[in-house]
Design a protein around this motif. Structure first.
Motif, short mmCIF file in Angstrom:
data_model
loop_
_atom_site.label_atom_id
_atom_site.label_comp_id
_atom_site.label_asym_id
_atom_site.label_seq_id
_atom_site.Cartn_x
_atom_site.Cartn_y
_atom_site.Cartn_z
N PRO A 191 0.68 -1.29 0.08
CA PRO A 191 -0.03 0.05 0.02
C PRO A 191 0.92 1.11 0.02
O PRO A 191 2.14 1.42 0.85
CB PRO A 191 -0.89 -0.11 1.35
CG PRO A 191 0.02 -1.04 2.30
CD PRO A 191 0.74 -2.03 1.21
N VAL A 192 0.37 2.33 -0.82
CA VAL A 192 1.50 3.32 -1.08
C VAL A 192 1.54 4.23 0.17
O VAL A 192 2.65 4.71 0.27
CB VAL A 192 0.87 4.41 -2.29
CG1 VAL A 192 1.63 5.43 -2.39
CG2 VAL A 192 0.95 3.17 -3.59
N GLU A 193 0.33 4.75 0.93
CA GLU A 193 0.61 5.90 1.77
C GLU A 193 1.32 5.16 3.13
O GLU A 193 2.28 5.74 3.51
CB GLU A 193 -0.95 6.20 2.36
CG GLU A 193 -1.35 7.30 1.37
CD GLU A 193 -0.43 8.44 1.32
OE1 GLU A 193 0.30 9.05 2.15
OE2 GLU A 193 0.16 8.83 -0.09
N PRO A 194 1.29 3.97 3.48
CA PRO A 194 1.88 3.50 4.67
C PRO A 194 3.41 3.20 4.10
O PRO A 194 4.29 3.55 5.14
CB PRO A 194 1.54 2.05 5.05
CG PRO A 194 0.00 2.08 4.44
CD PRO A 194 -0.11 3.15 3.45
N LEU A 195 3.66 2.84 2.94
CA LEU A 195 4.80 2.77 2.53
C LEU A 195 5.63 4.15 2.29
O LEU A 195 6.76 4.47 2.67
CB LEU A 195 5.02 2.29 0.94
CG LEU A 195 6.40 2.26 0.20
CD1 LEU A 195 7.34 1.44 1.05
CD2 LEU A 195 6.25 1.44 -1.11
N ARG A 196 5.06 5.27 1.84
CA ARG A 196 5.40 6.55 1.72
C ARG A 196 5.95 7.01 3.27
O ARG A 196 7.02 7.66 3.48
CB ARG A 196 4.35 7.59 1.52
CG ARG A 196 4.24 7.72 0.14
CD ARG A 196 3.31 8.81 -0.57
NE ARG A 196 3.96 10.15 -0.20
CZ ARG A 196 4.65 10.92 -0.91
NH1 ARG A 196 5.20 10.20 -2.19
NH2 ARG A 196 5.36 11.90 -0.73
N GLN A 197 5.16 6.88 4.14
CA GLN A 197 5.21 7.29 5.68
C GLN A 197 6.71 6.49 6.22
O GLN A 197 7.38 7.10 6.89
CB GLN A 197 4.22 6.79 6.49
CG GLN A 197 3.02 7.74 6.08
CD GLN A 197 1.56 7.46 6.86
OE1 GLN A 197 1.83 6.43 7.66
NE2 GLN A 197 0.53 7.73 6.27
#
Length: 179
Positions: free
Chosen positions: A150-156
């Motif tokens: 998942p993109v958002e948890p990865l970005r964080q």
């Protein structure tokens, strides 16, 4: 009085008539070539062969980071968040991780200091499913059919752990991008 029997068309003749009368609808859909390519690609990977795939479409995009200590920490963090991190490929030669993220992510990806997200028209070579160790690119976290990263948890996670070196300059050189 003799009854005249009308000859009935054969099954093949009926089918041909139906195809011809269907008009444009009997033409293959414009995206069928894409679907055929996707199916061939997935069959090649399943057959344990490396295969080149186009990013984007209905499969996935890719986030590229270093594969150093901090990036491995991000994998551990994603393991916790996802109950097992989605698919990640490590390329030991370049020192990069390729995180497989949902398709369309590159269109929504805001610039990030420690990662780059690519989609169409770029390609990636997927290692065979049985390659789980170096020296060639391998599945650091194996691909599972039911999940991507998942993109958002990865970005964080990447913003918190800041994997170095960043891939920006090396990717720009590889893609022939000049500033």
């Amino acid at each position: 009085m003799t009854a005249q029997v009308e000859e009935l068309p054969t099954g093949a003749e009926v089918m041909q008539h139906l195809v011809e009368s269907a008009g444009a609808a009997h033409q293959p859909a414009t995206d069928m070539a894409d679907l055929a390519e996707v199916i061939r690609t997935l069959l090649a990977v399943e057959a344990r062969r490396d295969t080149r795939v186009r990013l984007g479409g209905n499969l996935f995009d890719v986030v590229i980071t270093s594969s150093g200590f901090q990036a491995r920490g991000a994998v551990a963090l994603m393991d916790e968040i996802q109950g097992g991190c989605g698919p990640v490929i490590e390329d030991p030669e370049s020192g990069w991780f390729y995180w497989l993220v949902p398709p369309g992510s590159s269109a929504r990806w805001a610039p990030h200091t420690h990662a780059v997200c690519l989609g169409a028209p770029h390609t990636i070579t997927l290692p065979s499913l049985n390659r789980t160790a170096p020296p060639l690119p391998y599945w650091f976290r194996p691909s599972a059919s039911d999940r991507l990263v998942p993109v958002e948890p990865l970005r964080q996670a990447l913003a918190q752990l800041r994997p170095e070196p960043t891939p920006h300059a090396a990717l720009a050189a590889q893609l022939g991008i000049t500033t």
